[in-house]
Design an enzyme around this catalytic site. Structure first.
Site, short mmCIF file in Angstrom:
data_model
loop_
_atom_site.label_atom_id
_atom_site.label_comp_id
_atom_site.label_asym_id
_atom_site.label_seq_id
_atom_site.Cartn_x
_atom_site.Cartn_y
_atom_site.Cartn_z
N CYS A 2 0.85 -1.18 0.00
CA CYS A 2 0.00 0.00 0.00
C CYS A 2 0.89 1.23 0.00
CB CYS A 2 -0.87 0.05 1.25
SG CYS A 2 -1.98 -1.35 1.39
N GLY A 28 -0.27 0.51 -5.07
CA GLY A 28 -1.56 -0.15 -4.90
C GLY A 28 -2.58 0.41 -5.86
N ASN A 102 0.26 0.78 5.87
CA ASN A 102 1.04 0.00 4.90
C ASN A 102 1.80 -1.04 5.69
OD1 ASN A 102 4.07 0.60 2.95
ND2 ASN A 102 2.60 -1.05 2.80
N GLY A 103 1.62 -2.29 5.32
CA GLY A 103 2.32 -3.37 6.02
C GLY A 103 1.37 -4.51 6.27
N TYR A 242 12.52 -3.89 -6.36
CA TYR A 242 11.38 -3.78 -7.26
C TYR A 242 10.34 -2.75 -6.87
CZ TYR A 242 6.84 -4.98 -9.29
OH TYR A 242 5.62 -4.90 -9.91
P1 5GP Z 1 6.53 -13.86 -12.92
O1 5GP Z 1 5.97 -14.01 -14.28
O2 5GP Z 1 7.86 -14.50 -12.74
O3 5GP Z 1 5.53 -14.33 -11.90
O4 5GP Z 1 6.68 -12.29 -12.64
C1 5GP Z 1 7.89 -11.63 -12.80
C2 5GP Z 1 7.64 -10.14 -12.97
O5 5GP Z 1 6.82 -9.66 -11.89
C3 5GP Z 1 8.92 -9.32 -12.96
O6 5GP Z 1 8.97 -8.56 -14.15
C4 5GP Z 1 8.80 -8.42 -11.75
O7 5GP Z 1 9.20 -7.10 -12.06
C5 5GP Z 1 7.36 -8.44 -11.37
N1 5GP Z 1 7.11 -8.46 -9.91
C6 5GP Z 1 7.96 -8.77 -8.92
N2 5GP Z 1 7.35 -8.66 -7.71
C7 5GP Z 1 6.09 -8.26 -7.95
C8 5GP Z 1 4.97 -7.93 -7.08
O8 5GP Z 1 5.06 -7.99 -5.85
N3 5GP Z 1 3.82 -7.55 -7.70
C9 5GP Z 1 3.71 -7.47 -9.07
N4 5GP Z 1 2.56 -7.10 -9.60
N5 5GP Z 1 4.74 -7.75 -9.89
C10 5GP Z 1 5.92 -8.14 -9.35
MG MG Z 2 9.02 -6.29 -14.01
#
Ligand code: 5GP
Ligand code: MG
Length: 463
Positions: A2, A28, A102-103, A242
């Site tokens: 969040c 979010g 958030n958390g 990320y």
């Molecule tokens: P995968 O297809 O391996 O499940 O997803 C990898 C992609 O998801 C990567 O491009 C990465 O940037 C992204 N990603 C990593 N962590 C998260 C997250 O917590 N939420 C979302 N929506 N995307 C994520």
């Molecule tokens: Mg990505």
């Protein structure tokens, strides 16, 4: 995950909160809300959807006051529906209070059961509501004391904003797992998840709110206290990898710079013989720039992202191969054709995106495709507020490096080491939480929490 934003001392507090939330939208996309106070009454508005769609001029004009808090939600506990949107606003004996969190708490189920046995009735399925109940039941008098009383009973990750009739109170959990920044504007203060929200409103970053710190901002200015037992800090390292926006400053360093360092280090640890380096946009871009710099191999945008992708699509009846990824990303044929390509991304979660991207790059004529990941294998779920799937769905939890390489159909695969990651993030006397990579969870988990976390990762617009 969040995003939270709070402001004190601006005549258009709700309006600036709207802008702040806009800058935090990446944290979010499910729901958003704002609560404001004019010193007498708290007013609020929350809805499912994106900030820009929810807050019209008309809605904002009905949120008067010089102080406000706001929230964008990406649920990790509690389902995705309006009753779970925040800020959570309640009336109790000492007045109204609004909360934005958030958390993720790791003992919320246990506490909730105890409270229900004691007669409490819950309106939502959010862990945040537990905090509100504990505040309402506290026998202390002042609101600050009630909040401290409540928070000494919860465990887990929390960056919290409270709005009362006349105060803005910010608290960060003693481990400092989730981020929280303190900023200044002319005539007042801002507390928000990331400093990128300050830039948009001409605010100035003062510092991070410290782990275990409580900041109380009232009509007469700001006071700070450390009311909890000190604990070793464990800032979430995945924010650098990320989650945070690259233009945010965390721990005194720009996230963009950290990601570039990760890419440079990755090039040293996992070199590749190749003609071009291409990122998986947007999240893989800074690391790919770093990899290119350190390896001397040219950087190219070999994948283009469509920035207007919504949540759902009407797919043609006759199925299109890899539709889900193709609608977000497309390979640039002229860039990758005949080339040995290194594709840099920040993480692999389930591996489904990576596999499709590689097929796409090969179909566009690449001769070789090498995958480099600017973090260690994601092998463990997060219980402190990052949306990760169940352990069995994390490809690195159940497969070896070779098996993942085979699944992805890449020519080679290399991850950054855990030591490499730690060498690139700011050297804080503070420690980090790296449980998603190491499996070492700094805050003990109640068994129930690990089972009842939502089956998440429903795929959002971020890539
Ligand atoms: P995968 O297809 O391996 O499940 O997803 C990898 C992609 O998801 C990567 O491009 C990465 O940037 C992204 N990603 C990593 N962590 C998260 C997250 O917590 N939420 C979302 N929506 N995307 C994520
Ligand atoms: Mg990505």
């Amino acid at each position: 995950m969040c995003g939270i934003f709070g402001i004190m001392g601006h005549p258009e507090a709700a309006n600036l909160t709207y802008l702040g939330l806009y800058a935090l939208q990446h944290r979010g996309q499910e729901s958003a809300g704002i609560a404001s106070s004019d010193g007498e009454v708290i007013t609020f508005h929350k809805e499912m959807g994106l900030v820009a769609d929810i807050f019209s001029e008309d809605v904002l004009s009905r949120l008067p006051g010089h102080m406000a808090i706001g929230h964008v939600r990406y649920s990790t506990t509690g389902s995705s529906e309006l009753k779970n949107a925040q800020p959570f606003v309640v009336d109790f004996e000492s007045g109204s209070i609004a909360v934005a969190h958030n958390g993720n708490l790791v003992n919320a189920h246990t506490l909730k059961q105890e409270l229900e046995v004691g007669g409490s009735i819950f309106q939502s399925t959010m862990d945040t509501e537990v905090i509100v109940h504990l505040i309402a039941r506290s026998r202390r008098e002042r609101i600050e004391e009630r909040i401290v009383d409540a928070l000494t009973q919860v465990r887990g990750a929390y960056s919290l904003l409270f709005l009362t009739r006349d105060k803005l109170i910010a608290v960060r959990d003693p481990h400092g797992i989730r981020p929280l920044a303190l900023g200044k504007i002319k005539g007042g203060y801002v507390v928000c998840s990331e400093s990128c929200a300050l830039d948009l409103i001409d605010g100035e970053l003062v510092r991070d709110v410290e782990p275990g710190e409580m900041v109380v901002i009232g009509e007469r200015g700001l006071t700070s206290a450390h009311p909890f037992f000190p604990a070793p800090p464990h800032f979430c390292v995945f924010e650098y990898v990320y989650f945070a926006r690259p233009d945010s400053i965390m721990g005194g360093v720009t996230v963009y710079e950290v990601r570039k360092r990760l890419g440079r280090r990755l090039a040293k640890e996992r070199p590749a013989e190749a003609d071009i380096i291409i990122p998986v946009p947007d999240s893989g871009v800074p690391a790919a720039i770093g990899y290119s710099e350190a390896s001397g191999i040219p950087f190219e945008m070999g994948l283009i992202r469509n920035h207007y992708v919504g949540r759902t699509f009407i797919e043609p009846q006759q199925s299109i191969r890899h539709f889900g990824v193709k609608i977000k990303l497309n390979a640039v044929r002229g860039v990758v054709k005949g080339k040995r390509v290194v594709v840099v991304d920040d993480s692999i979660v389930r591996g489904t995106t990576g596999r499709k991207i590689i097929k796409m790059i090969r179909a566009a004529g690449a001769r070789e495709v090498h995958v480099r990941i600017s973090s260690p294998p994601t092998s463990f779920p997060c219980y402190y507020g990052i949306d990760t799937p169940h352990r069995r769905d994390l490809i690195a939890a159940t497969h070896s490096l070779d098996e993942i390489n085979t699944y992805l159909t890449s020519d080679s695969l290399g991850y950054l080491s855990l030591d490499g990651l730690h060498a690139c993030v700011p050297k804080m006397e503070k420690g980090y939480c790296d449980s998603c990579f190491s499996g070492s969870y700094p805050v003990p988990l109640d068994v129930q929490e690990t089972e009842e976390q939502l089956p998440l990762f429903r795929g959002s617009v971020r890539v």
